[in-house]
Motif scaffolding. Sequence first.
Motif, PDB file in Angstrom:
ATOM      1  N   GLY A 127       0.812  -1.217   0.000  1.00  0.00           N
ATOM      2  CA  GLY A 127       0.000   0.000   0.000  1.00  0.00           C
ATOM      3  C   GLY A 127       0.841   1.261   0.000  1.00  0.00           C
ATOM      4  O   GLY A 127       0.653   2.158  -0.823  1.00  0.00           O
ATOM      5  N   SER A 128       1.804   1.337   0.919  1.00  0.00           N
ATOM      6  CA  SER A 128       2.662   2.531   0.965  1.00  0.00           C
ATOM      7  C   SER A 128       3.607   2.576  -0.231  1.00  0.00           C
ATOM      8  O   SER A 128       3.927   3.655  -0.737  1.00  0.00           O
ATOM      9  CB  SER A 128       3.452   2.577   2.271  1.00  0.00           C
ATOM     10  OG  SER A 128       4.330   1.468   2.361  1.00  0.00           O
ATOM     11  N   ASP A 129       4.044   1.414  -0.706  1.00  0.00           N
ATOM     12  CA  ASP A 129       4.898   1.386  -1.889  1.00  0.00           C
ATOM     13  C   ASP A 129       4.138   1.824  -3.131  1.00  0.00           C
ATOM     14  O   ASP A 129       4.704   2.451  -4.030  1.00  0.00           O
ATOM     15  CB  ASP A 129       5.480  -0.013  -2.105  1.00  0.00           C
ATOM     16  CG  ASP A 129       6.522  -0.378  -1.057  1.00  0.00           C
ATOM     17  OD1 ASP A 129       6.956   0.520  -0.305  1.00  0.00           O
ATOM     18  OD2 ASP A 129       6.905  -1.558  -0.992  1.00  0.00           O
ATOM     19  N   THR A 130       2.852   1.516  -3.194  1.00  0.00           N
ATOM     20  CA  THR A 130       2.029   1.949  -4.321  1.00  0.00           C
ATOM     21  C   THR A 130       1.898   3.475  -4.333  1.00  0.00           C
ATOM     22  O   THR A 130       1.990   4.103  -5.389  1.00  0.00           O
ATOM     23  CB  THR A 130       0.638   1.295  -4.259  1.00  0.00           C
ATOM     24  OG1 THR A 130       0.804  -0.122  -4.315  1.00  0.00           O
ATOM     25  CG2 THR A 130      -0.236   1.746  -5.398  1.00  0.00           C
ATOM     26  N   VAL A 131       1.707   4.058  -3.158  1.00  0.00           N
ATOM     27  CA  VAL A 131       1.617   5.524  -3.064  1.00  0.00           C
ATOM     28  C   VAL A 131       2.930   6.148  -3.516  1.00  0.00           C
ATOM     29  O   VAL A 131       2.943   7.114  -4.305  1.00  0.00           O
ATOM     30  CB  VAL A 131       1.252   5.961  -1.629  1.00  0.00           C
ATOM     31  CG1 VAL A 131       1.389   7.459  -1.461  1.00  0.00           C
ATOM     32  CG2 VAL A 131      -0.150   5.500  -1.285  1.00  0.00           C
ATOM     33  N   ALA A 132       4.049   5.617  -3.035  1.00  0.00           N
ATOM     34  CA  ALA A 132       5.360   6.152  -3.432  1.00  0.00           C
ATOM     35  C   ALA A 132       5.588   5.998  -4.928  1.00  0.00           C
ATOM     36  O   ALA A 132       6.087   6.919  -5.585  1.00  0.00           O
ATOM     37  CB  ALA A 132       6.468   5.456  -2.656  1.00  0.00           C
ATOM     38  N   ALA A 133       5.228   4.845  -5.476  1.00  0.00           N
ATOM     39  CA  ALA A 133       5.422   4.617  -6.918  1.00  0.00           C
ATOM     40  C   ALA A 133       4.522   5.532  -7.743  1.00  0.00           C
ATOM     41  O   ALA A 133       4.940   6.029  -8.796  1.00  0.00           O
ATOM     42  CB  ALA A 133       5.149   3.155  -7.257  1.00  0.00           C
ATOM     43  N   LEU A 134       3.312   5.773  -7.287  1.00  0.00           N
ATOM     44  CA  LEU A 134       2.410   6.661  -8.015  1.00  0.00           C
ATOM     45  C   LEU A 134       2.919   8.107  -7.988  1.00  0.00           C
ATOM     46  O   LEU A 134       2.923   8.786  -9.016  1.00  0.00           O
ATOM     47  CB  LEU A 134       1.004   6.574  -7.420  1.00  0.00           C
ATOM     48  CG  LEU A 134      -0.098   7.262  -8.193  1.00  0.00           C
ATOM     49  CD1 LEU A 134      -0.199   6.687  -9.596  1.00  0.00           C
ATOM     50  CD2 LEU A 134      -1.408   7.122  -7.471  1.00  0.00           C
TER      51      LEU A 134
END
Length: 170
Positions: A127-134
């Motif tokens: 979840g947090s990695d998705t936010v960072a990647a986005l």
Amino acid sequence: MTPVRRRDLAVLALGLAVAAWLLVRTWYGDLPPLRWWLPVPLAVLAVVEALGARTLRTRLDALRAARAGRGPTGPDSAAVRPVEPMLVARLAVLAQASAYVGAVFAGIWAGVLLHVGPAVGRLQYAGSDTVAALIGLLSSLALVAAALWLESACRIPPEEEGPNEGVSAV
């Protein structure tokens, strides 16, 4: 100096997206968690280049208008400061380099997003990695757009081209 080809940027980003996806898929458990602030320098550079493009375009347009006799007149009008040709050339080189850097990071962040996006429900840090990647992907794309805008601001319009056609200068 030739302009950056959009096709080259797209191929670079696509190739790195596939490579990053394969690498992240293989070693995701061994990677440290991604933080949202990691792509912030890309966003800052995008904002700086966009402001630089707007300022340069405004100054060059005012200089061209003054040369053509269409500039503002009267006691309140300030003299138009000329733009140094070497500054424009350096900004054009910065814009081209930034476009490639933005494409590289867009590909890498897209590859990360392709892996962690679908795994949000089943992996702890997805979840947090998705936010960072986005955020990283959006910042990278903004950098590419700002760099291309800055590059276009450095071009000589066709009616002003001389013997050095295509060279970015005033």
